[in-house]
Design an enzyme around this catalytic site. Sequence first.
Site, PDB file in Angstrom:
ATOM      1  N   LYS A 278       0.490  -1.094  -0.146  1.00 11.86           N
ATOM      2  CA  LYS A 278      -0.119  -0.001   0.139  1.00 11.86           C
ATOM      3  C   LYS A 278       0.727   1.277  -0.075  1.00 11.86           C
ATOM      4  O   LYS A 278       2.012   1.321   0.623  1.00 11.86           O
ATOM      5  CB  LYS A 278      -0.706   0.605   1.678  1.00 11.86           C
ATOM      6  CG  LYS A 278      -1.733  -1.411   1.628  1.00 11.86           C
ATOM      7  CD  LYS A 278      -2.731  -0.801   2.879  1.00 11.86           C
ATOM      8  CE  LYS A 278      -3.543  -1.840   2.640  1.00 11.86           C
ATOM      9  NZ  LYS A 278      -4.798  -1.816   1.720  1.00 11.86           N
ATOM     10  N   ASP A 348      -2.862  -7.717  -1.958  1.00  8.98           N
ATOM     11  CA  ASP A 348      -3.769  -6.870  -0.616  1.00  8.98           C
ATOM     12  C   ASP A 348      -5.285  -7.408  -0.649  1.00  8.98           C
ATOM     13  O   ASP A 348      -5.967  -6.476   0.219  1.00  8.98           O
ATOM     14  CB  ASP A 348      -3.768  -4.897  -1.334  1.00  8.98           C
ATOM     15  CG  ASP A 348      -3.388  -4.757   0.080  1.00  8.98           C
ATOM     16  OD1 ASP A 348      -4.255  -4.455   0.942  1.00  8.98           O
ATOM     17  OD2 ASP A 348      -4.297  -3.537  -0.475  1.00  8.98           O
ATOM     18  N   GLU A 350      -6.520  -9.266   0.721  1.00  7.97           N
ATOM     19  CA  GLU A 350      -6.155 -10.792   1.780  1.00  7.97           C
ATOM     20  C   GLU A 350      -7.073 -11.424   2.718  1.00  7.97           C
ATOM     21  O   GLU A 350      -7.067 -12.171   2.939  1.00  7.97           O
ATOM     22  CB  GLU A 350      -4.654 -10.544   1.889  1.00  7.97           C
ATOM     23  CG  GLU A 350      -5.134  -8.990   3.352  1.00  7.97           C
ATOM     24  CD  GLU A 350      -5.978  -7.839   3.079  1.00  7.97           C
ATOM     25  OE1 GLU A 350      -5.257  -7.696   2.163  1.00  7.97           O
ATOM     26  OE2 GLU A 350      -6.360  -7.104   4.476  1.00  7.97           O
ATOM     27  N   ARG A 352      -9.972 -11.642   1.578  1.00  5.42           N
ATOM     28  CA  ARG A 352     -11.150 -12.314   1.432  1.00  5.42           C
ATOM     29  C   ARG A 352     -10.393 -13.896   1.181  1.00  5.42           C
ATOM     30  O   ARG A 352     -10.956 -14.981   1.468  1.00  5.42           O
ATOM     31  CB  ARG A 352     -11.524 -11.925   0.120  1.00  5.42           C
ATOM     32  CG  ARG A 352     -10.269 -12.281  -1.065  1.00  5.42           C
ATOM     33  CD  ARG A 352     -10.709 -11.187  -2.426  1.00  5.42           C
ATOM     34  NE  ARG A 352     -11.479  -9.345  -1.700  1.00  5.42           N
ATOM     35  CZ  ARG A 352     -11.626  -8.735  -2.683  1.00  5.42           C
ATOM     36  NH1 ARG A 352     -11.379  -8.852  -4.147  1.00  5.42           N
ATOM     37  NH2 ARG A 352     -11.632  -7.690  -2.709  1.00  5.42           N
TER      38      ARG A 352
HETATM   39  N1  BES Z   1      -8.113  -3.530   4.867  1.00  6.62           N
HETATM   40  C1  BES Z   1      -8.039  -3.551   3.384  1.00  6.62           C
HETATM   41  C2  BES Z   1      -9.929  -2.830   3.372  1.00  6.62           C
HETATM   42  C3  BES Z   1      -9.751  -0.932   3.544  1.00  6.62           C
HETATM   43  C4  BES Z   1      -9.753  -0.245   3.109  1.00  6.62           C
HETATM   44  C5  BES Z   1     -10.185  -0.739   4.953  1.00  6.62           C
HETATM   45  C6  BES Z   1      -9.558   0.985   3.545  1.00  6.62           C
HETATM   46  C7  BES Z   1     -10.095  -0.342   5.872  1.00  6.62           C
HETATM   47  C8  BES Z   1      -9.668   1.030   4.749  1.00  6.62           C
HETATM   48  C9  BES Z   1      -7.978  -4.361   2.697  1.00  6.62           C
HETATM   49  O1  BES Z   1      -7.658  -5.644   2.802  1.00  6.62           O
HETATM   50  C10 BES Z   1      -7.395  -4.263   1.068  1.00  6.62           C
HETATM   51  O2  BES Z   1      -6.441  -4.070   1.017  1.00  6.62           O
HETATM   52  N2  BES Z   1      -8.473  -4.050   0.054  1.00  6.62           N
HETATM   53  C11 BES Z   1      -7.625  -3.529  -1.640  1.00  6.62           C
HETATM   54  C12 BES Z   1      -8.457  -4.386  -2.695  1.00  6.62           C
HETATM   55  C13 BES Z   1      -8.237  -4.538  -4.037  1.00  6.62           C
HETATM   56  C14 BES Z   1      -6.823  -4.670  -3.965  1.00  6.62           C
HETATM   57  C15 BES Z   1      -8.889  -5.713  -4.588  1.00  6.62           C
HETATM   58  C16 BES Z   1      -9.121  -2.300  -1.544  1.00  6.62           C
HETATM   59  O3  BES Z   1      -9.764  -2.118  -1.241  1.00  6.62           O
HETATM   60  O4  BES Z   1      -8.321  -1.815  -2.614  1.00  6.62           O
HETATM   61 ZN    ZN Z   2      -7.131  -5.889   4.723  1.00  2.00          ZN
HETATM   62 MN    MN Z   3      -5.700  -5.415   1.958  1.00  2.76          MN
END
Ligand code: BES
Ligand code: ZN
Ligand code: MN
Length: 499
Positions: A278, A348, A350, A352
């Site tokens: 990230k 990222d 992860e 799921r």
């Molecule tokens: N933990 C994050 C989602 C998240 C984002 C929670 C902001 C709280 C605040 C999750 O693991 C994630 O990174 N999701 C990605 C998915 C994508 C790579 C398909 C996302 O939302 O960008």
């Molecule tokens: Zn996450």
């Molecule tokens: Mn993530």
Amino acid sequence: MKINVCKGRLADAKSQALIVPLCEGENTLSESVRDVDEKSGGVIGEVLKSGDFEGKPGQVAVVYSRGKLAAKRIALAGLGKKSELTLEKIRNTYARTMQHLRAMNVLEAAASPEPEWGAESREKVFTAAAEGSLLGLYRFIPYKTIGRAELKEMRKLDFFVSSDDYSLISGEIEKSRIIAEAVCFARDLVSAPANEMTPSILADHARKIAKRKKVTCEVLEAGKMKALGMNALLGVAAGSQQPPKLIILEYRGGKRTEAPVALVGKGLTFDSGGISIKPSEKMDEMKTDMAGGATVLAVIRAAADLNLPVNLVGLVPATENMPGGKALKPGDILKSYSGRTIEVINTDAEGRLILADALSYAAKYKPAAVIDIATLTGACIVALGEEVAGMLGTDDQMKKDISRAAQATGEKVWELPLWDHYDDLIKSDIADFKNTGGRMGGAITGAAFLSKFVGNYPWVHLDIAGPSWFTKDKPYIPKGASGIPVRTLMEYLQNRLKG
Ligand code: BES
Ligand code: ZN
Ligand code: MN
């Protein structure tokens, strides 16, 4: 803070301050307020006449009883227009008033929320006042060493009721207190920094909950996961130095033969994104990626403390997502516990992966219903805003019941569709599924992925990426961890019992 329920009249309360809530533009005072006004020599009427206090939502004014009452102060608290009064406004009003008193170093207060407010039954008015007070006073300060002595905590809030109402209101307030404490417990877990909230520490918290009657805790270690074939969960954990844990908490308050409700919570104690790392901006907030897991622990704790006659299973796959030398790489293929294969497009995505294994594992409990709670997608925040949880699932009745429960608590939940055509977006060319479905409809494709690992049970997924963490203060949800959706799930479970 301690909450007491006392028989008697508010005007006679021996406390540092009386809380007197007033509606905007209301000239006729309610019985207990009139009593306070008369005994104080008309101070409330005088303030109202002056126009200095109108009863607008959020307004608080402190006036002095000048020796006429046992309580030195009267805190006038604005409720807004009577015709627009809701339980949510009552929670907000008490939260703001208690915060105001605490800031003045007034640490004991007495109140008598008016039973005749709106269409709500009187115990609901009292419990809303208690919830607002307890939740609004929450602070996360264990790491503050400077100025600690000045951080005073409210000591007690006395609720005054008639003798007829005493047992009903005491019982209901005690329930609210248990639930509010569970919410604050969830907030503490979520607020804790990732160096002090590792999968092992989260598991220790679960073990502590299991000291309660009818609660048991089992923690599956990596070796056991390996033997079971939980390679999706292990894949995410591979880049971290912290050992993963699959936390299993069971609460058996119901009949022996009754199928349990299973709660599955995402327990990412830190989500760096892994190799698909990230951006550094706001990466610190990814310590909150175990909010779903914290919710599960808090709900089981509250159910046990309330001695609810239900059977519950809590499953919390817990791990970090880190870019270590052994980390999962984009393109890797994992064979999940279900036997289905997953192509990892983005490390990222992860949550799921770990939930896939936990959801398949949940089938072993033959659950009557499964709810998973996860900070799953940023896309859900884009879709609904930061205060609203996304809800998707396979069971219309469950979705309806969860919506109704959310409405009662003031927590916001909104359904997103889970139509079949979204499945096309998560098909992989070389494995069964891929773990991302592209930018469009990200909250839905995340849920569509999960649905592939759901067993033969009714299932609902709550995406709490937004509402688990507030970036702005709300009256009874101070900026930071919200504890959402603990109250909604407690309401849902209690409603299930009512049939
Ligand atoms: N933990 C994050 C989602 C998240 C984002 C929670 C902001 C709280 C605040 C999750 O693991 C994630 O990174 N999701 C990605 C998915 C994508 C790579 C398909 C996302 O939302 O960008
Ligand atoms: Zn996450
Ligand atoms: Mn993530």
